[in-house]
Motif scaffolding. Structure first.
Motif, PDB file in Angstrom:
ATOM      1  N   PRO A 105       0.856  -1.184   0.000  1.00  0.00           N
ATOM      2  CA  PRO A 105       0.000   0.000   0.000  1.00  0.00           C
ATOM      3  C   PRO A 105       0.898   1.243   0.000  1.00  0.00           C
ATOM      4  CG  PRO A 105       0.000  -1.029   2.171  1.00  0.00           C
ATOM      5  CD  PRO A 105       0.783  -1.926   1.262  1.00  0.00           C
ATOM      6  N   VAL A 106       0.487   2.224  -0.792  1.00  0.00           N
ATOM      7  CA  VAL A 106       1.309   3.424  -0.948  1.00  0.00           C
ATOM      8  C   VAL A 106       0.604   4.603  -0.294  1.00  0.00           C
ATOM      9  CG1 VAL A 106       2.355   5.005  -2.606  1.00  0.00           C
ATOM     10  CG2 VAL A 106       2.241   2.553  -3.124  1.00  0.00           C
ATOM     11  N   TYR A 107       1.336   5.363   0.515  1.00  0.00           N
ATOM     12  CA  TYR A 107       0.773   6.523   1.221  1.00  0.00           C
ATOM     13  C   TYR A 107       1.544   7.772   0.819  1.00  0.00           C
ATOM     14  CZ  TYR A 107      -1.244   2.846   4.136  1.00  0.00           C
ATOM     15  OH  TYR A 107      -1.922   1.739   4.566  1.00  0.00           O
ATOM     16  N   PRO A 108       0.840   8.899   0.704  1.00  0.00           N
ATOM     17  CA  PRO A 108       1.541  10.152   0.416  1.00  0.00           C
ATOM     18  C   PRO A 108       2.178  10.699   1.694  1.00  0.00           C
ATOM     19  CG  PRO A 108      -0.827  10.540   0.597  1.00  0.00           C
ATOM     20  CD  PRO A 108      -0.618   9.063   0.809  1.00  0.00           C
ATOM     21  N   ALA A 109       3.324  11.337   1.552  1.00  0.00           N
ATOM     22  CA  ALA A 109       4.037  11.877   2.712  1.00  0.00           C
ATOM     23  C   ALA A 109       3.275  13.030   3.349  1.00  0.00           C
ATOM     24  CB  ALA A 109       5.433  12.335   2.287  1.00  0.00           C
ATOM     25  N   SER A 110       2.407  13.688   2.578  1.00  0.00           N
ATOM     26  CA  SER A 110       1.590  14.781   3.126  1.00  0.00           C
ATOM     27  C   SER A 110       0.298  14.844   2.321  1.00  0.00           C
ATOM     28  CB  SER A 110       2.326  16.119   2.998  1.00  0.00           C
ATOM     29  OG  SER A 110       2.210  16.603   1.666  1.00  0.00           O
ATOM     30  N   ASP A 111      -0.579  15.785   2.707  1.00  0.00           N
ATOM     31  CA  ASP A 111      -1.826  15.959   1.968  1.00  0.00           C
ATOM     32  C   ASP A 111      -1.664  16.884   0.764  1.00  0.00           C
ATOM     33  OD1 ASP A 111      -3.155  14.312   3.663  1.00  0.00           O
ATOM     34  OD2 ASP A 111      -3.857  15.923   4.989  1.00  0.00           O
ATOM     35  N   LEU A 158       0.066  13.607  -3.212  1.00  0.00           N
ATOM     36  CA  LEU A 158      -1.017  12.673  -3.550  1.00  0.00           C
ATOM     37  C   LEU A 158      -0.823  12.126  -4.961  1.00  0.00           C
ATOM     38  CD1 LEU A 158      -4.079  14.637  -2.080  1.00  0.00           C
ATOM     39  CD2 LEU A 158      -3.047  12.549  -1.148  1.00  0.00           C
ATOM     40  N   GLN A 159      -0.429  13.008  -5.875  1.00  0.00           N
ATOM     41  CA  GLN A 159      -0.195  12.559  -7.255  1.00  0.00           C
ATOM     42  C   GLN A 159       1.013  11.640  -7.342  1.00  0.00           C
ATOM     43  OE1 GLN A 159      -0.027  16.313  -9.308  1.00  0.00           O
ATOM     44  NE2 GLN A 159      -2.209  16.670  -8.926  1.00  0.00           N
ATOM     45  N   ALA A 160       2.033  11.942  -6.551  1.00  0.00           N
ATOM     46  CA  ALA A 160       3.223  11.075  -6.540  1.00  0.00           C
ATOM     47  C   ALA A 160       2.846   9.678  -6.040  1.00  0.00           C
ATOM     48  CB  ALA A 160       4.313  11.688  -5.662  1.00  0.00           C
ATOM     49  N   ALA A 161       2.001   9.645  -4.998  1.00  0.00           N
ATOM     50  CA  ALA A 161       1.566   8.345  -4.459  1.00  0.00           C
ATOM     51  C   ALA A 161       0.803   7.566  -5.531  1.00  0.00           C
ATOM     52  CB  ALA A 161       0.704   8.549  -3.217  1.00  0.00           C
ATOM     53  N   HIS A 162      -0.012   8.284  -6.306  1.00  0.00           N
ATOM     54  CA  HIS A 162      -0.769   7.618  -7.368  1.00  0.00           C
ATOM     55  C   HIS A 162       0.181   7.055  -8.442  1.00  0.00           C
ATOM     56  CE1 HIS A 162      -4.321   6.628  -9.688  1.00  0.00           C
ATOM     57  NE2 HIS A 162      -3.780   7.213 -10.749  1.00  0.00           N
ATOM     58  N   ARG A 163       1.210   7.806  -8.776  1.00  0.00           N
ATOM     59  CA  ARG A 163       2.185   7.319  -9.773  1.00  0.00           C
ATOM     60  C   ARG A 163       2.912   6.088  -9.252  1.00  0.00           C
ATOM     61  NH1 ARG A 163       3.347  12.813  -9.959  1.00  0.00           N
ATOM     62  NH2 ARG A 163       5.420  12.622  -9.040  1.00  0.00           N
ATOM     63  N   ASP A 191      -1.899   5.738 -17.297  1.00  0.00           N
ATOM     64  CA  ASP A 191      -0.956   6.783 -16.869  1.00  0.00           C
ATOM     65  C   ASP A 191       0.463   6.229 -16.780  1.00  0.00           C
ATOM     66  OD1 ASP A 191      -1.985   5.260 -14.648  1.00  0.00           O
ATOM     67  OD2 ASP A 191      -1.176   6.737 -13.246  1.00  0.00           O
ATOM     68  N   THR A 192       0.584   5.019 -16.236  1.00  0.00           N
ATOM     69  CA  THR A 192       1.910   4.426 -16.082  1.00  0.00           C
ATOM     70  C   THR A 192       2.476   4.064 -17.459  1.00  0.00           C
ATOM     71  OG1 THR A 192       0.991   3.471 -14.064  1.00  0.00           O
ATOM     72  CG2 THR A 192       3.191   2.750 -14.707  1.00  0.00           C
ATOM     73  N   TRP A 193       1.606   3.507 -18.298  1.00  0.00           N
ATOM     74  CA  TRP A 193       1.996   3.142 -19.670  1.00  0.00           C
ATOM     75  C   TRP A 193       2.574   4.356 -20.400  1.00  0.00           C
ATOM     76  CZ3 TRP A 193       1.833  -1.481 -22.490  1.00  0.00           C
ATOM     77  CH2 TRP A 193       1.993  -1.354 -23.869  1.00  0.00           C
ATOM     78  N   GLU A 194       1.858   5.469 -20.303  1.00  0.00           N
ATOM     79  CA  GLU A 194       2.307   6.665 -21.029  1.00  0.00           C
ATOM     80  C   GLU A 194       3.618   7.185 -20.474  1.00  0.00           C
ATOM     81  OE1 GLU A 194      -1.122   9.210 -21.000  1.00  0.00           O
ATOM     82  OE2 GLU A 194      -2.099   8.003 -22.565  1.00  0.00           O
ATOM     83  N   SER A 195       3.789   7.057 -19.169  1.00  0.00           N
ATOM     84  CA  SER A 195       5.022   7.585 -18.580  1.00  0.00           C
ATOM     85  C   SER A 195       6.237   6.782 -19.034  1.00  0.00           C
ATOM     86  CB  SER A 195       4.926   7.595 -17.055  1.00  0.00           C
ATOM     87  OG  SER A 195       5.258   6.332 -16.535  1.00  0.00           O
ATOM     88  N   TYR A 196       6.030   5.515 -19.427  1.00  0.00           N
ATOM     89  CA  TYR A 196       7.171   4.706 -19.867  1.00  0.00           C
ATOM     90  C   TYR A 196       7.612   5.034 -21.298  1.00  0.00           C
ATOM     91  CZ  TYR A 196       7.367   1.528 -15.821  1.00  0.00           C
ATOM     92  OH  TYR A 196       7.529   0.991 -14.581  1.00  0.00           O
TER      93      TYR A 196
END
Ligand code: GBH
Length: 447
Positions: free
Chosen positions: A228-234, A239-244, A265-270
């Motif tokens: 599970p991935v959590y963002p370091a802050s709100d 939040l977007q980094a956690a989603h990536r 999103d991940t596909w496009e980033s590659y």
């Protein structure tokens, strides 16, 4: 409130998990072929202390007493993996009858002790002969895997009703082919993504084969390691980094299995690094699963960090928390968050925790092997399992990693995960406190 077994459903499965290369040893016996871990461990600088699995826990010879140990602990299920090159020394073609006979004995031994076998086909020990032809980067390997699945199902399928195609495709792909810290030690992101795609194709091809060749009530699944991935802050950028990061770590593996293809999103980033996918592949990969196996070890917390890594983010080392010998954060609540999310987003028919456990430095333990940290780790995670069940999520079992201290991949024998201590000089097995606790927990008080 004390934790007791009768708080769990009566049908809940209790097991331990191991894998072939980590415990079997007998690396050059009875006609076994070489695996990529036999060769990787021989390359200088790959494994701590130049450790290897030639002998490991010598389980190939000690399997009977190891099964007795499990029975004594009160476990009703056992998850083990088959060494592909033990069964098919060249990866394909001629079957090694002696190698296959080992798994026959093991399955019969389990059934004789009233334990249910959960058989993993691939826990990272690819036949070296297939690696020599390109390994998982070569699409052909997926078809060889389906043949291997057929060999196993024909031999064991009358007695084995639970199959797991792959253990942690993330590790096969990323640790083996991007980071190069696992066999075959390749460092190439495109190769890693192509590997994952072929591993997934092999999974999809094997699912119907395992179903058709085994008993009619056969259940087929796959095991993923999810964090599970959590963002370091709100902050929105965290939040977007956690989603990536979740795309890299979790969605890339979950989405294709559940018919959604790779996450866009991940596909496009590659960009140009994406795998080559043939039109029929995603349909094959999405073969319905009877269960999803989840290995849970720890959570990950990330923050936005432009320019850092492929996804512009950085892992945050949370302070003031308990950590294992691997420096992994102990975060039991993550298990509930993770399974809740997986169930909400993907609705798997059933869930199993196919691994959960911890390594703590056992070197300082006294004669009684009082590994309180490991016991607390198990107990805290089992309490989370109860929360998961209360939410109506179809969690059907828990497999502790691991029964025995064993060969911990790139860390060699330095990291111990067992409920049972192994002296690697004498092969003596001794129950640790965590194992005694587990045994007492599993002894249901007679009403
Ligand atoms: C499991 O994998 C394995 O199935 C098992 O064989 C092993 O013995 C056990 O756990 C204990 O390690 O790439 O640095 O970001 C471990 C699960 C998934 C944990 C990937 C580490 C990546 C860390 N792993 N995760 S990193």
């Amino acid at each position: 409130m004390p934790l007791t077994r009768d708080q769990f459903p009566p049908q809940f499965r209790w097991g331990s998990a191991t894998s072939s290369y980590q415990i079997e040893g007998a690396a050059h016996e009875d006609g076994k072929g070489l695996s990529i871990w036999d060769t990787f461990t021989r390359q200088p600088g790959t494994v701590k202390n130049a450790d290897h699995g030639d002998v490991a826990c010598d389980h190939y010879h000690r399997w009977e007493s190891d099964l007795d140990l499990m029975q004594d602990l009160g476990l009703d299920s056992y998850r083990f993996s088959v060494s592909w090159p033990r069964v098919l020394p060249w990866g394909t073609g001629k079957v090694n009858a002696k190698g296959l006979a080992f798994y026959d004995r093991l399955v019969d031994g389990l059934l004789a002790r009233d334990m249910t076998p959960f058989v993993t086909l691939y826990h990272w020990d690819l036949p070296q002969a297939l690696q020599d032809r390109g390994g998982w980067v070569n699409r052909d390997t997926a078809f060889r895997f389906a043949e291997y699945a057929e060999v196993l199902a024909r031999q064991l399928g009358d007695r084995v009703g639970h199959w797991i195609t792959h253990n942690e495709p993330f590790c096969t792909a990323i640790m083996g082919h991007q980071e190069g810290v696992h066999a075959p030690g390749i460092r190439d992101t495109h190769a890693a993504l192509q590997t994952l795609h072929h591993v997934y194709l092999s999974h999809g091809l094997a699912v119907p084969v395992l179903r058709e060749q085994s008993r009619t009530d056969t259940q087929v699944g796959i095991t993923l390691s999810l964090h599970p991935v959590y963002p370091a802050s709100d902050a929105p950028e965290d939040l977007q980094a956690a989603h990536r990061h979740d795309g890299f770590r979790n969605r890339w593996y979950l989405d294709p299995l559940f018919g959604q293809g790779y996450p866009q999103d991940t596909w496009e980033s590659y960009g140009p690094l994406v795998p080559h996918v043939q039109p029929e592949d995603l349909g094959i990969i999405a073969a319905p699963l009877d269960f999803l196996g989840v290995n849970y070890y720890f959570r990950e917390t990330v923050k936005h960090a432009p320019g850092q890594g492929h996804f512009d983010l950085e892992e945050v080392h949370v302070q003031g928390v308990k950590r294992t010998h691997f420096d992994w954060e102990v975060y039991p609540e993550g298990l509930t968050d993770l399974l809740t999310r997986v169930y909400e987003d993907y609705q798997p028919a059933r869930l199993l925790i196919t691994e959960n456990g911890s390594t703590f430095d056992d070197s300082a333990l006294d004669e009684k092997l009082m590994d309180h940290d490991r016991q607390q780790f198990f107990e805290a995670h089992l309490r989370e399992c109860l929360k998961v069940l209360e939410r109506g999520i179809p969690l059907e079992g828990y497999f502790a990693w691991s029964l025995l201290d064993n060969f911990e991949w790139a860390e060699g024998y330095d990291k111990r995960f067992g409920m049972v201590h192994v002296d690697f000089e004498t092969q003596e097995r001794r129950l640790k406190y965590s194992g005694r606790w587990f045994r007492d927990f599993l002894r249901v008080p007679v009403p």
